[in-house]
Design a protein around this motif. Structure first.
Motif, PDB file in Angstrom:
ATOM      1  N   LEU A  95      -7.996  -2.876  -3.965  1.00  0.00           N
ATOM      2  CA  LEU A  95      -7.707  -2.344  -3.754  1.00  0.00           C
ATOM      3  C   LEU A  95      -6.505  -1.398  -3.410  1.00  0.00           C
ATOM      4  O   LEU A  95      -6.120  -2.491  -2.173  1.00  0.00           O
ATOM      5  CB  LEU A  95      -9.097  -1.091  -2.782  1.00  0.00           C
ATOM      6  N   VAL A  96      -6.006  -0.023  -4.596  1.00  0.00           N
ATOM      7  CA  VAL A  96      -4.548   0.143  -4.697  1.00  0.00           C
ATOM      8  C   VAL A  96      -4.739   1.742  -4.562  1.00  0.00           C
ATOM      9  O   VAL A  96      -4.970   2.342  -4.757  1.00  0.00           O
ATOM     10  CB  VAL A  96      -4.003  -0.427  -5.443  1.00  0.00           C
ATOM     11  N   LEU A  97      -4.306   2.071  -3.574  1.00  0.00           N
ATOM     12  CA  LEU A  97      -3.563   3.864  -3.652  1.00  0.00           C
ATOM     13  C   LEU A  97      -1.845   3.254  -3.174  1.00  0.00           C
ATOM     14  O   LEU A  97      -1.272   2.818  -3.460  1.00  0.00           O
ATOM     15  CB  LEU A  97      -3.964   4.818  -1.750  1.00  0.00           C
ATOM     16  N   ARG A  98      -1.732   4.915  -4.679  1.00  0.00           N
ATOM     17  CA  ARG A  98      -0.343   5.397  -4.629  1.00  0.00           C
ATOM     18  C   ARG A  98      -0.459   6.416  -4.750  1.00  0.00           C
ATOM     19  O   ARG A  98      -1.108   7.715  -4.533  1.00  0.00           O
ATOM     20  CB  ARG A  98      -0.092   5.242  -6.350  1.00  0.00           C
ATOM     21  N   VAL A  99       0.742   7.273  -3.605  1.00  0.00           N
ATOM     22  CA  VAL A  99       1.193   8.619  -2.868  1.00  0.00           C
ATOM     23  C   VAL A  99       2.825   8.730  -3.412  1.00  0.00           C
ATOM     24  O   VAL A  99       3.207   7.778  -2.960  1.00  0.00           O
ATOM     25  CB  VAL A  99       0.619   8.863  -1.238  1.00  0.00           C
ATOM     26  N   HIS A 100       2.637   9.909  -3.886  1.00  0.00           N
ATOM     27  CA  HIS A 100       3.578  11.102  -4.458  1.00  0.00           C
ATOM     28  C   HIS A 100       3.454  11.589  -3.492  1.00  0.00           C
ATOM     29  O   HIS A 100       3.446  12.819  -3.143  1.00  0.00           O
ATOM     30  CB  HIS A 100       4.076  11.023  -6.102  1.00  0.00           C
ATOM     31  N   GLY A 101       5.470  11.709  -2.570  1.00  0.00           N
ATOM     32  CA  GLY A 101       6.041  12.621  -2.015  1.00  0.00           C
ATOM     33  C   GLY A 101       7.136  13.193  -2.618  1.00  0.00           C
ATOM     34  O   GLY A 101       6.912  13.021  -4.249  1.00  0.00           O
ATOM     35  N   PRO A 102       7.683  14.302  -1.907  1.00  0.00           N
ATOM     36  CA  PRO A 102       8.742  14.927  -3.201  1.00  0.00           C
ATOM     37  C   PRO A 102       9.773  13.962  -2.882  1.00  0.00           C
ATOM     38  O   PRO A 102      10.192  14.229  -3.854  1.00  0.00           O
ATOM     39  CB  PRO A 102       9.344  16.070  -1.427  1.00  0.00           C
ATOM     40  N   GLY A 103      10.033  13.092  -2.137  1.00  0.00           N
ATOM     41  CA  GLY A 103      11.512  12.238  -2.688  1.00  0.00           C
ATOM     42  C   GLY A 103      11.268  10.934  -2.252  1.00  0.00           C
ATOM     43  O   GLY A 103      11.582  10.081  -2.836  1.00  0.00           O
ATOM     44  N   TRP A 104      10.073  10.425  -2.562  1.00  0.00           N
ATOM     45  CA  TRP A 104       9.100   8.964  -2.477  1.00  0.00           C
ATOM     46  C   TRP A 104       8.421   8.932  -3.312  1.00  0.00           C
ATOM     47  O   TRP A 104       7.072   9.692  -3.528  1.00  0.00           O
ATOM     48  CB  TRP A 104       9.319   8.927  -1.083  1.00  0.00           C
ATOM     49  N   SER A 105       7.326   8.040  -2.643  1.00  0.00           N
ATOM     50  CA  SER A 105       6.043   7.224  -3.495  1.00  0.00           C
ATOM     51  C   SER A 105       5.969   5.336  -3.021  1.00  0.00           C
ATOM     52  O   SER A 105       6.932   4.943  -2.737  1.00  0.00           O
ATOM     53  CB  SER A 105       6.321   6.897  -5.098  1.00  0.00           C
ATOM     54  N   LEU A 106       4.622   6.077  -2.122  1.00  0.00           N
ATOM     55  CA  LEU A 106       3.838   4.486  -1.045  1.00  0.00           C
ATOM     56  C   LEU A 106       3.371   4.503  -2.918  1.00  0.00           C
ATOM     57  O   LEU A 106       2.348   4.802  -3.263  1.00  0.00           O
ATOM     58  CB  LEU A 106       3.407   4.887  -0.521  1.00  0.00           C
ATOM     59  N   VAL A 107       3.550   3.247  -2.491  1.00  0.00           N
ATOM     60  CA  VAL A 107       2.502   2.254  -3.570  1.00  0.00           C
ATOM     61  C   VAL A 107       2.169   0.739  -2.374  1.00  0.00           C
ATOM     62  O   VAL A 107       2.190   0.477  -2.495  1.00  0.00           O
ATOM     63  CB  VAL A 107       2.545   1.542  -4.727  1.00  0.00           C
ATOM     64  N   PHE A 108       0.348   0.997  -2.093  1.00  0.00           N
ATOM     65  CA  PHE A 108       0.319   0.084  -1.349  1.00  0.00           C
ATOM     66  C   PHE A 108      -1.007  -0.659  -1.923  1.00  0.00           C
ATOM     67  O   PHE A 108      -2.120   0.258  -1.690  1.00  0.00           O
ATOM     68  CB  PHE A 108       0.717  -0.027   0.605  1.00  0.00           C
ATOM     69  N   ARG A 109      -1.678  -1.813  -1.042  1.00  0.00           N
ATOM     70  CA  ARG A 109      -3.042  -1.989  -1.748  1.00  0.00           C
ATOM     71  C   ARG A 109      -3.563  -2.097  -0.812  1.00  0.00           C
ATOM     72  O   ARG A 109      -2.514  -2.624   1.083  1.00  0.00           O
ATOM     73  CB  ARG A 109      -2.723  -3.899  -1.453  1.00  0.00           C
ATOM     74  N   VAL A 110      -4.843  -2.116  -0.275  1.00  0.00           N
ATOM     75  CA  VAL A 110      -6.146  -1.969   1.338  1.00  0.00           C
ATOM     76  C   VAL A 110      -6.717  -2.802   1.392  1.00  0.00           C
ATOM     77  O   VAL A 110      -7.200  -3.272   2.379  1.00  0.00           O
ATOM     78  CB  VAL A 110      -6.315  -0.592   1.265  1.00  0.00           C
ATOM     79  N   SER A 111      -7.286  -3.191   0.462  1.00  0.00           N
ATOM     80  CA  SER A 111      -7.745  -4.471   0.492  1.00  0.00           C
ATOM     81  C   SER A 111      -8.186  -5.601  -0.754  1.00  0.00           C
ATOM     82  O   SER A 111      -7.366  -4.963  -2.238  1.00  0.00           O
ATOM     83  CB  SER A 111      -9.626  -3.949   0.195  1.00  0.00           C
ATOM     84  N   PRO A 112      -8.181  -6.702  -0.765  1.00  0.00           N
ATOM     85  CA  PRO A 112      -8.299  -7.084   0.488  1.00  0.00           C
ATOM     86  C   PRO A 112      -7.381  -7.822   1.718  1.00  0.00           C
ATOM     87  O   PRO A 112      -7.901  -8.009   2.777  1.00  0.00           O
ATOM     88  CB  PRO A 112      -8.760  -9.146   0.182  1.00  0.00           C
ATOM     89  N   VAL A 113      -6.842  -7.601   1.060  1.00  0.00           N
ATOM     90  CA  VAL A 113      -5.331  -7.121   2.499  1.00  0.00           C
ATOM     91  C   VAL A 113      -4.538  -6.171   2.204  1.00  0.00           C
ATOM     92  O   VAL A 113      -4.030  -5.386   1.669  1.00  0.00           O
ATOM     93  CB  VAL A 113      -4.174  -8.978   2.519  1.00  0.00           C
ATOM     94  N   VAL A 114      -4.197  -5.651   3.529  1.00  0.00           N
ATOM     95  CA  VAL A 114      -2.738  -4.892   3.461  1.00  0.00           C
ATOM     96  C   VAL A 114      -1.212  -4.764   3.584  1.00  0.00           C
ATOM     97  O   VAL A 114      -0.907  -4.546   3.888  1.00  0.00           O
ATOM     98  CB  VAL A 114      -3.008  -4.118   4.489  1.00  0.00           C
ATOM     99  N   ARG A 115      -1.130  -5.622   1.850  1.00  0.00           N
ATOM    100  CA  ARG A 115      -0.453  -5.799   1.910  1.00  0.00           C
ATOM    101  C   ARG A 115       0.016  -5.656   0.214  1.00  0.00           C
ATOM    102  O   ARG A 115      -1.367  -6.364  -0.545  1.00  0.00           O
ATOM    103  CB  ARG A 115       0.408  -7.286   2.240  1.00  0.00           C
ATOM    104  N   PRO A 116       0.941  -6.021  -0.575  1.00  0.00           N
ATOM    105  CA  PRO A 116       2.191  -5.355   0.107  1.00  0.00           C
ATOM    106  C   PRO A 116       2.341  -4.424   0.231  1.00  0.00           C
ATOM    107  O   PRO A 116       1.750  -3.224  -0.682  1.00  0.00           O
ATOM    108  CB  PRO A 116       3.450  -5.646  -1.620  1.00  0.00           C
ATOM    109  N   ILE A 117       3.339  -3.448   0.898  1.00  0.00           N
ATOM    110  CA  ILE A 117       3.288  -2.043   1.229  1.00  0.00           C
ATOM    111  C   ILE A 117       4.724  -1.751   0.472  1.00  0.00           C
ATOM    112  O   ILE A 117       6.017  -2.200   0.809  1.00  0.00           O
ATOM    113  CB  ILE A 117       4.034  -0.933   2.357  1.00  0.00           C
TER     114      ILE A 117
END
Length: 169
Positions: A95-117
């Motif tokens: 399970l992976v989330l992606r968040v776009h901010g104003p000058g950055w984007s975060l991509v991270f897996r939350v399951s099965p482990v919280v990695r990579p960020i």
């Protein structure tokens, strides 16, 4: 238990108007990384040796530009911008989330482990930062991930921001 809006057509992937070329390139990289984490190449698990993650530079929060701001602002960006900033997917990579901010984007897996960020910033169209939090940064990073997941769950089934799909109206 939280339900996240995984591939939910009621939460479409949207791109705001007026993005700069740098922001457009950053968002494209973040989306490629997202896709690579959701469905890694056959035989690749947790992103190790994945060609997409070979573009990631190991970095602490203090070393990566925009990292501290990204972790502080991420949940608020999801709360404010919702589907325009958030993407949630699930596949053989987890399970992976992606968040776009104003000058950055975060991509991270939350399951099965919280990695990579992963952190993408404007001006680096081909590389991102693979955040390796230090002991001092752990609370900031893990707290941010937890708040983003909690905010994303508000768009999941039964969440207080859940919008019924057009088919159910």
């Amino acid at each position: 238990m939280m339900v996240l809006p995984v591939d939910n057509p009621a939460v479409p992937v949207a791109e705001p108007p007026g993005l700069s070329e740098a922001a457009r390139a950053r968002r494209a990289l973040a989306d490629r990384l997202f896709d690579g984490l959701v469905d890694p190449e056959p035989g690749v698990w947790y992103g190790n040796e994945n060609v997409l993650l070979s573009a990631a530079w190991p970095s602490s929060v203090e070393e990566a530009p925009e990292a501290r701001a990204a972790f502080i602002e991420a949940a608020g960006v999801v709360e404010r911008d919702g589907p325009a900033a958030l993407r949630v997917g699930s596949g053989r990579g987890g399970l992976v989330l992606r968040v776009h901010g104003p000058g950055w984007s975060l991509v991270f897996r939350v399951s099965p482990v919280v990695r990579p960020i992963l952190l993408c910033v404007d001006g680096l169209a081909d590389h991102c930062f693979w955040i390796q939090e230090t002991t001092e940064e752990r609370d900031l990073v893990r707290g941010s991930v937890a708040r983003v997941v909690k905010e994303a769950a508000r768009y999941g089934w039964g969440g207080d921001k859940y919008a019924a799909s057009a088919a159910s109206v």
